[in-house]
Each structure stands twice: as C-alpha cells, then as structure tokens.
Design a protein around this motif. Sequence first.
Motif, mmCIF file in Angstrom:
data_model
loop_
_atom_site.group_PDB
_atom_site.id
_atom_site.type_symbol
_atom_site.label_atom_id
_atom_site.label_comp_id
_atom_site.label_asym_id
_atom_site.label_seq_id
_atom_site.Cartn_x
_atom_site.Cartn_y
_atom_site.Cartn_z
ATOM 1 N N VAL A 1 57.132 34.455 28.702
ATOM 2 C CA VAL A 1 56.017 34.825 29.574
ATOM 3 C C VAL A 1 54.812 35.174 28.699
ATOM 4 C CG1 VAL A 1 55.217 36.579 31.206
ATOM 5 C CG2 VAL A 1 57.498 35.640 31.417
ATOM 6 N N ARG A 2 53.621 34.770 29.153
ATOM 7 C CA ARG A 2 52.415 35.077 28.371
ATOM 8 C C ARG A 2 52.030 36.535 28.598
ATOM 9 N NH1 ARG A 2 49.043 29.479 29.155
ATOM 10 N NH2 ARG A 2 50.721 28.173 28.398
ATOM 11 N N THR A 3 52.116 37.302 27.551
ATOM 12 C CA THR A 3 51.833 38.733 27.678
ATOM 13 C C THR A 3 50.449 39.091 27.171
ATOM 14 O OG1 THR A 3 52.788 39.155 25.520
ATOM 15 C CG2 THR A 3 54.257 39.320 27.402
ATOM 16 N N GLY A 4 49.741 38.124 26.619
ATOM 17 C CA GLY A 4 48.415 38.418 26.073
ATOM 18 C C GLY A 4 48.468 39.167 24.762
ATOM 19 N N TYR B 1 46.040 38.418 21.771
ATOM 20 C CA TYR B 1 44.659 38.911 21.722
ATOM 21 C C TYR B 1 44.590 40.282 21.074
ATOM 22 C CZ TYR B 1 44.025 35.020 24.788
ATOM 23 O OH TYR B 1 44.021 33.762 25.294
ATOM 24 N N LEU B 2 45.703 41.010 21.150
ATOM 25 C CA LEU B 2 45.734 42.313 20.487
ATOM 26 C C LEU B 2 46.158 42.183 19.034
ATOM 27 C CD1 LEU B 2 47.429 44.498 23.237
ATOM 28 C CD2 LEU B 2 45.013 44.026 22.874
ATOM 29 N N ALA C 1 45.622 39.562 16.970
ATOM 30 C CA ALA C 1 44.673 38.877 16.094
ATOM 31 C C ALA C 1 43.708 39.872 15.465
ATOM 32 C CB ALA C 1 43.909 37.831 16.893
ATOM 33 N N ARG C 2 43.299 39.584 14.247
ATOM 34 C CA ARG C 2 42.367 40.479 13.555
ATOM 35 C C ARG C 2 40.995 40.386 14.203
ATOM 36 N NH1 ARG C 2 38.722 37.977 10.209
ATOM 37 N NH2 ARG C 2 39.081 35.742 10.024
ATOM 38 N N LEU C 3 40.205 41.428 14.055
ATOM 39 C CA LEU C 3 38.836 41.415 14.574
ATOM 40 C C LEU C 3 37.972 40.561 13.656
ATOM 41 C CD1 LEU C 3 38.367 45.127 15.624
ATOM 42 C CD2 LEU C 3 38.871 43.179 17.067
ATOM 43 N N ARG C 4 37.213 39.665 14.275
ATOM 44 C CA ARG C 4 36.451 38.722 13.456
ATOM 45 C C ARG C 4 35.002 39.149 13.275
ATOM 46 N NH1 ARG C 4 37.608 33.887 16.961
ATOM 47 N NH2 ARG C 4 36.357 32.638 15.550
ATOM 48 N N GLY C 5 34.566 40.154 14.032
ATOM 49 C CA GLY C 5 33.173 40.586 13.955
ATOM 50 C C GLY C 5 32.721 41.045 12.586
ATOM 51 N N PRO C 6 33.470 41.951 11.936
ATOM 52 C CA PRO C 6 33.017 42.478 10.647
ATOM 53 C C PRO C 6 32.731 41.402 9.603
ATOM 54 C CG PRO C 6 34.811 43.807 11.469
ATOM 55 C CD PRO C 6 34.682 42.650 12.404
ATOM 56 N N MET D 1 32.041 38.299 10.403
ATOM 57 C CA MET D 1 30.984 37.437 10.940
ATOM 58 C C MET D 1 29.602 37.929 10.544
ATOM 59 S SD MET D 1 31.659 36.218 14.783
ATOM 60 C CE MET D 1 32.865 34.980 15.153
ATOM 61 N N ARG E 1 25.926 37.065 16.088
ATOM 62 C CA ARG E 1 26.954 37.685 15.255
ATOM 63 C C ARG E 1 27.037 39.180 15.517
ATOM 64 N NH1 ARG E 1 28.682 34.517 10.856
ATOM 65 N NH2 ARG E 1 27.772 32.460 11.057
ATOM 66 N N ASN F 1 30.147 41.269 17.268
ATOM 67 C CA ASN F 1 30.751 42.408 16.572
ATOM 68 C C ASN F 1 30.745 43.649 17.455
ATOM 69 O OD1 ASN F 1 31.860 43.766 14.308
ATOM 70 N ND2 ASN F 1 29.856 44.646 13.906
ATOM 71 N N GLU G 1 33.357 43.099 20.562
ATOM 72 C CA GLU G 1 34.622 42.423 20.325
ATOM 73 C C GLU G 1 35.822 43.198 20.879
ATOM 74 O OE1 GLU G 1 35.514 41.533 16.258
ATOM 75 O OE2 GLU G 1 36.366 39.620 16.905
ATOM 76 N N ARG H 1 38.295 41.905 23.831
ATOM 77 C CA ARG H 1 39.716 41.697 23.553
ATOM 78 C C ARG H 1 40.574 42.416 24.579
ATOM 79 N NH1 ARG H 1 41.157 40.485 18.188
ATOM 80 N NH2 ARG H 1 39.896 38.690 17.647
ATOM 81 N N TYR I 1 43.143 40.611 27.037
ATOM 82 C CA TYR I 1 44.567 40.955 27.081
ATOM 83 C C TYR I 1 45.018 41.117 28.529
ATOM 84 C CZ TYR I 1 48.630 44.001 27.012
ATOM 85 O OH TYR I 1 49.853 44.558 27.258
ATOM 86 N N ARG J 1 44.894 37.655 30.521
ATOM 87 C CA ARG J 1 45.860 36.617 30.134
ATOM 88 C C ARG J 1 47.306 37.095 30.228
ATOM 89 N NH1 ARG J 1 41.602 34.702 30.501
ATOM 90 N NH2 ARG J 1 40.364 33.565 28.955
ATOM 91 N N ASN J 2 47.495 38.354 30.632
ATOM 92 C CA ASN J 2 48.847 38.907 30.685
ATOM 93 C C ASN J 2 49.495 38.569 32.020
ATOM 94 O OD1 ASN J 2 51.139 40.410 30.501
ATOM 95 N ND2 ASN J 2 50.123 42.237 29.725
ATOM 96 N N GLN J 3 50.512 37.693 31.975
ATOM 97 C CA GLN J 3 51.132 37.223 33.218
ATOM 98 C C GLN J 3 52.041 38.259 33.859
ATOM 99 O OE1 GLN J 3 52.998 33.526 32.140
ATOM 100 N NE2 GLN J 3 51.238 32.362 32.867
#
Lengths: 106, 100
Positions: free
Chosen positions: A29-32, A35-36, A38-43, A45, B13, B17, B20, B24, B28, B31-33
């Motif tokens: 089952v997709r629990t999402g 998204y938690l 994955a690392r934050l990409r902002g810093p 960027m 950018r 930042n 973000e 997220r 979460y 997308r959480n089923q």
Amino acid sequence: MAAVAPARLAALTRMRCEIFQTAYNPTSVRTGAKYLRARLRGPSMIRYYPDELTVAHFNRMPGGFKIQNWEEYQRLADVEEKKRRGKGVPKKAKSKAESRRMSRKR
Amino acid sequence: MPNARVLRDIKARHGVNANEVLRRAYLYVARNQTLPAQVRFQAQLQLNTFGRYTRPTTVKNRCIETGRGRGVISEFGLTRFQFRLKALAKELPGVHKASW
C-alpha cells in the motif's frame, strides 16, 4: 524442493521487518513514506549560483561603506544626456487611444 | 548582474526552500492510501494553493556564467561554450583538451 507454506513466508517477512526496523507492508500500500524519507532539496538548491559581490551589496553590508558605483553613475549620466537631447523614454500613455500600439497603421 | 531569467530562477529556489517542509507534509497526506479519501482530497487541494515558485520543478539549473538554460554541463554548471573557454584557460581543475 518442498514448497514453503505462504503463511510461513509471511511470518518470515514480518520477522525480518521487525529485526531491520522496516515497515511491514505485505500488500504494498502506498503510505507516502517516500516523501518523508527523501532528503530536503531546498538547501542545496539555493547554493547553486555563487554569491556575487556587487557594489550595492557591499554598501548595504554592516560597516556603513559608501563606495561610488561608477558604472551606475555613468548609466544615469547617459540617461540624463539622452533626456536633454529629447531621446529619453516616451511618456506613459494616459488612455488607450494615445498608445502607440493603437495609432500604428496596419 | 545576472539576467532576468536567472533572477527568476533564484526566486524560485528560495520559494522552494521556504515551502519545502510544508509541501512535503501535504504530499505525505495526499499520497497516503491508508488515510481517508476526504483527508487526502483536502491535502491535495491545499497543495494546489501553493504558488508557482514553490514547486521544485520550476527550478532549472542555468549557466552560472551566462545564465543560458540550454546545453548546461551539470558537473560544472556551465554551458558548453563557457565550459570550453574556461577549460582552455585552465580554470577548471582536472580538465584539459584531449590529444593522443
């Protein structure tokens, strides 16, 4: 080779999840969680473009610097010179009829 | 002074930042089923209210030197021509023209 009962396999998977502390999700089952996880990409960027030290930035820095920006000075002088010769920016149109776009011949 | 497209990219950018973590969290939930459909739908609606410059897909790696958006060699952040110029000027460590 003897077939292993599905219940035994499920129990094995559950135990494996317990040992390695991963989520037991047999039906996928997709629990999402991704998204938690994955690392934050902002810093990273905002670090892409290197910081550029301009005269305006330097003057705004603490310390009360006042450096003459010769390029800006020259630009303003050129604008004044153009205005004096009647080559400046055209007046903003007050109405739609005044605009150049309207008066242009097709 | 960077050109307008680079300034827009910098704006995007910083927007990404700043938003973000919140984005997220909504992602979460949406997308959480295992969550109720009503909650997920509300989270998706919230995601849609975010501005244009908060989405990571609006960010584009442009040339550091010229701001050009195409032909950027990502390892150096330079377009192919700027890469060549800098490589020939020996400004890129470990890069030299091939000859054999």
